[in-house]
Structure formats: C-alpha cells, structure tokens
Design an enzyme around this catalytic site. Structure first.
Site, PDB file in Angstrom:
ATOM      1  N   ASP A  57      -1.143  -4.304  -4.215  1.00 51.96           N
ATOM      2  CA  ASP A  57      -1.944  -3.097  -4.406  1.00 51.96           C
ATOM      3  C   ASP A  57      -2.903  -3.367  -5.554  1.00 51.96           C
ATOM      4  O   ASP A  57      -2.782  -4.371  -6.274  1.00 51.96           O
ATOM      5  CB  ASP A  57      -1.035  -1.898  -4.717  1.00 51.96           C
ATOM      6  CG  ASP A  57      -1.796  -0.580  -4.820  1.00 51.96           C
ATOM      7  OD1 ASP A  57      -2.868  -0.467  -4.185  1.00 51.96           O
ATOM      8  OD2 ASP A  57      -1.329   0.337  -5.524  1.00 51.96           O
ATOM      9  N   SER A  58      -3.839  -2.437  -5.750  1.00 54.16           N
ATOM     10  CA  SER A  58      -4.769  -2.579  -6.867  1.00 54.16           C
ATOM     11  C   SER A  58      -4.122  -2.188  -8.189  1.00 54.16           C
ATOM     12  O   SER A  58      -4.616  -2.564  -9.254  1.00 54.16           O
ATOM     13  CB  SER A  58      -6.003  -1.707  -6.629  1.00 54.16           C
ATOM     14  OG  SER A  58      -5.643  -0.340  -6.577  1.00 54.16           O
ATOM     15  N   TYR A  97      -9.789   0.253  -6.530  1.00 53.18           N
ATOM     16  CA  TYR A  97     -10.451  -0.120  -5.282  1.00 53.18           C
ATOM     17  C   TYR A  97     -11.275   1.023  -4.694  1.00 53.18           C
ATOM     18  O   TYR A  97     -12.246   0.802  -3.984  1.00 53.18           O
ATOM     19  CB  TYR A  97      -9.407  -0.557  -4.241  1.00 53.18           C
ATOM     20  CG  TYR A  97      -8.920  -1.974  -4.398  1.00 53.18           C
ATOM     21  CD1 TYR A  97      -9.332  -2.794  -5.436  1.00 53.18           C
ATOM     22  CD2 TYR A  97      -8.013  -2.497  -3.473  1.00 53.18           C
ATOM     23  CE1 TYR A  97      -8.871  -4.082  -5.570  1.00 53.18           C
ATOM     24  CE2 TYR A  97      -7.554  -3.802  -3.594  1.00 53.18           C
ATOM     25  CZ  TYR A  97      -7.976  -4.596  -4.641  1.00 53.18           C
ATOM     26  OH  TYR A  97      -7.524  -5.876  -4.753  1.00 53.18           O
ATOM     27  N   GLY A  98     -10.860   2.251  -4.955  1.00 50.96           N
ATOM     28  CA  GLY A  98     -11.482   3.393  -4.299  1.00 50.96           C
ATOM     29  C   GLY A  98     -12.951   3.591  -4.618  1.00 50.96           C
ATOM     30  O   GLY A  98     -13.657   4.272  -3.879  1.00 50.96           O
ATOM     31  N   CYS A 138      -1.556  -0.348   0.026  1.00 55.54           N
ATOM     32  CA  CYS A 138      -2.775   0.298  -0.445  1.00 55.54           C
ATOM     33  C   CYS A 138      -3.561   0.764   0.767  1.00 55.54           C
ATOM     34  O   CYS A 138      -3.909  -0.058   1.624  1.00 55.54           O
ATOM     35  CB  CYS A 138      -3.590  -0.691  -1.277  1.00 55.54           C
ATOM     36  SG  CYS A 138      -5.242  -0.115  -1.748  1.00 55.54           S
ATOM     37  N   ASN A 139      -3.829   2.056   0.851  1.00 51.43           N
ATOM     38  CA  ASN A 139      -4.576   2.590   1.982  1.00 51.43           C
ATOM     39  C   ASN A 139      -6.010   2.071   2.009  1.00 51.43           C
ATOM     40  O   ASN A 139      -6.540   1.751   3.073  1.00 51.43           O
ATOM     41  CB  ASN A 139      -4.596   4.121   1.932  1.00 51.43           C
ATOM     42  CG  ASN A 139      -3.285   4.747   2.331  1.00 51.43           C
ATOM     43  OD1 ASN A 139      -3.088   5.138   3.471  1.00 51.43           O
ATOM     44  ND2 ASN A 139      -2.369   4.849   1.385  1.00 51.43           N
ATOM     45  N   THR A 140      -6.647   1.991   0.850  1.00 54.69           N
ATOM     46  CA  THR A 140      -8.039   1.536   0.815  1.00 54.69           C
ATOM     47  C   THR A 140      -8.148   0.099   1.305  1.00 54.69           C
ATOM     48  O   THR A 140      -8.969  -0.223   2.174  1.00 54.69           O
ATOM     49  CB  THR A 140      -8.609   1.652  -0.607  1.00 54.69           C
ATOM     50  OG1 THR A 140      -8.518   3.009  -1.048  1.00 54.69           O
ATOM     51  CG2 THR A 140     -10.068   1.214  -0.638  1.00 54.69           C
ATOM     52  N   GLU A 178      -1.760   6.264 -12.536  1.00 52.10           N
ATOM     53  CA  GLU A 178      -1.593   5.085 -13.386  1.00 52.10           C
ATOM     54  C   GLU A 178      -1.100   5.489 -14.772  1.00 52.10           C
ATOM     55  O   GLU A 178      -0.265   4.797 -15.359  1.00 52.10           O
ATOM     56  CB  GLU A 178      -2.926   4.336 -13.503  1.00 52.10           C
ATOM     57  CG  GLU A 178      -3.365   3.604 -12.243  1.00 52.10           C
ATOM     58  CD  GLU A 178      -2.652   2.276 -12.053  1.00 52.10           C
ATOM     59  OE1 GLU A 178      -2.426   1.556 -13.051  1.00 52.10           O
ATOM     60  OE2 GLU A 178      -2.322   1.957 -10.889  1.00 52.10           O
ATOM     61  N   CYS A 229      -3.267   7.765  -0.242  1.00 54.76           N
ATOM     62  CA  CYS A 229      -3.337   6.754  -1.293  1.00 54.76           C
ATOM     63  C   CYS A 229      -1.918   6.569  -1.797  1.00 54.76           C
ATOM     64  O   CYS A 229      -1.223   7.558  -2.066  1.00 54.76           O
ATOM     65  CB  CYS A 229      -4.258   7.208  -2.426  1.00 54.76           C
ATOM     66  SG  CYS A 229      -4.251   6.099  -3.863  1.00 54.76           S
ATOM     67  N   THR A 230      -1.484   5.329  -1.924  1.00 57.23           N
ATOM     68  CA  THR A 230      -0.096   5.099  -2.332  1.00 57.23           C
ATOM     69  C   THR A 230       0.166   5.537  -3.772  1.00 57.23           C
ATOM     70  O   THR A 230       1.318   5.682  -4.172  1.00 57.23           O
ATOM     71  CB  THR A 230       0.299   3.619  -2.158  1.00 57.23           C
ATOM     72  OG1 THR A 230      -0.622   2.780  -2.874  1.00 57.23           O
ATOM     73  CG2 THR A 230       0.290   3.235  -0.685  1.00 57.23           C
ATOM     74  N   HIS A 231      -0.899   5.771  -4.546  1.00 53.13           N
ATOM     75  CA  HIS A 231      -0.700   6.322  -5.888  1.00 53.13           C
ATOM     76  C   HIS A 231      -0.225   7.772  -5.847  1.00 53.13           C
ATOM     77  O   HIS A 231       0.504   8.214  -6.734  1.00 53.13           O
ATOM     78  CB  HIS A 231      -2.010   6.264  -6.687  1.00 53.13           C
ATOM     79  CG  HIS A 231      -2.332   4.935  -7.277  1.00 53.13           C
ATOM     80  ND1 HIS A 231      -2.861   3.908  -6.538  1.00 53.13           N
ATOM     81  CD2 HIS A 231      -2.199   4.456  -8.546  1.00 53.13           C
ATOM     82  CE1 HIS A 231      -3.055   2.865  -7.328  1.00 53.13           C
ATOM     83  NE2 HIS A 231      -2.661   3.175  -8.554  1.00 53.13           N
TER      84      HIS A 231
END
Length: 218
Positions: A18-19, A50-51, A82-84, A160, A196-198
C-alpha cells in the site's frame, strides 16, 4: 489457493503493498484467518499519498516497485491492499509478475446487495472515485442504484495520523462525509463504500458522525 494451502507448508510470505498504513485494515483479517502465514508489509511512503497522483504515475510506479519487492522477498502471493493502486495498476502488475496478484477494489457489489433506498455512496481517494474501473463496477453490480462518489485526501491523512496516536477531529471527519451526503440525493444514502483501505481505520469516527442507521462496507 485454498485457505489450507495458504496457511500451511509454505514458508514463502504473503506480500501486502500500500502507499501507507491503510493496507493494515486488510492484513488484520488475513492474520486472524491465517495466523501462521508469514507476512511482509510494504508501504510506499515516498510515493504517499497515491490519491492525489496521476494515473500515469501510479501505473508506472506500482509495477516497478512490486517487481523489486517480489525479487527480494519471493512471496507466494501479492496483495495490493490499496483501492487506488488496484483500480489503476492491477492489470499492469499482473502482466509484469509471475506470481498471483490479488487486488482490492471498491465494494460496490455488496453495498448494492444490502441497500434499501437504492442510493449508495462511494467514499475513496480522488484518484479512485474517478476511475473507469469504478464506472464498470457500478454498471455491472449497481445498475438499479444511484451511486454517488466523493474523494477525500483529508481522511487518508487523518488515518495515517492515528498511527501516531492522534484522534481524528469529529468536525473534520463530518465535513468529509458531508462531501458525499451533501450532494443532491445524498440524504437518501443508506450504505457507504469505504473505497480506500485507510478508511476502515477511521470506522468508529465515521460511524459517530454518520446518520443513524447508515452502514459502511469495505
């Protein structure tokens, strides 16, 4: 690969990518299901977030990074958590690597399956919500629904910050959710896709500012 094959008799790791820390929301249920499986987690902190990057940047960056990671760690399987990255670069990564690759894409199908109002929201990054991949998911699995979208870089940053122990401010979380609910027809949304996985890392904060009865899926 079956659950039994993934969990036993193979010392090669599962590689999660992931980012940032969002992919930990994917690692957690895998760890619970496969407690003995070795795991490597790679976060592209240099490329975060990334978004807000262009499709071209992500399509070039992700396969190159994963190529080096696969060469180093020799995983049994790669999970792009990561979806993006998945909605933009999944096909490129699969073409470049000779190991199985699993993507993470917006959960529009399960959202449509449980929506009563037939209006669902997709809350993701700016890059994810504008992807043709998402258009295709909506057309295939939610054709009888109104699908509203909102991209939020702020929620990614707040997720984050939780790693450093910072509680997300309710007013800021509410403002980002309003970006979805405040659209025409947004008052009828009964299911929101955390695309978004966040965002599952902010699950309690989102639920606290959401209208009563709203459900979140990821």
């Amino acid at each position: 690969m079956t659950r039994e094959e993934a969990g036993t008799g193979d010392a090669r790791p599962i590689l999660f990518f992931d980012s940032g820390i969002g992919g930990l929301s994917v690692v957690a249920p895998v760890r619970a299901s496969l407690p003995s499986a070795p795991i490597v987690y790679a976060a592209d902190s240099a490329g975060f977030p990334y978004g807000t990057r262009s499709e071209g940047e992500i399509a070039a960056r992700v396969p190159a990074l994963l190529g080096r990671l696969v060469e180093r760690y020799r995983p049994r399987i790669v999970v792009i958590a990561c979806n993006t990255a998945s909605t933009i670069a999944l096909a490129h990564v699969r073409a470049a690597l000779d190991v199985p690759v699993v993507g993470t894409v917006p959960a529009i199908r399960p959202a449509a399956a449980i929506s009563v109002t037939r209006v669902i929201g997709v809350l993701g990054t700016e890059a994810t919500v504008r992807q043709p991949y998402v258009d295709d998911l909506a057309a295939r699995f939610a054709a009888d629904c109104t699908v509203l979208r909102h991209g939020s870089a702020a929620l990614v940053e707040m997720a984050e910050a939780t790693l450093a122990g910072e509680a997300p401010p309710p007013d800021r979380v509410g403002a980002e959710l309003h970006g979805l609910l405040g659209q025409p027809g947004g008052d009828r949304i009964d299911v929101v896709v955390n695309a978004c996985t966040h965002f599952p890392l902010l699950g309690d904060a989102l639920a606290a500012v959401a209208p009563a009865g709203m459900r979140f899926v990821d």
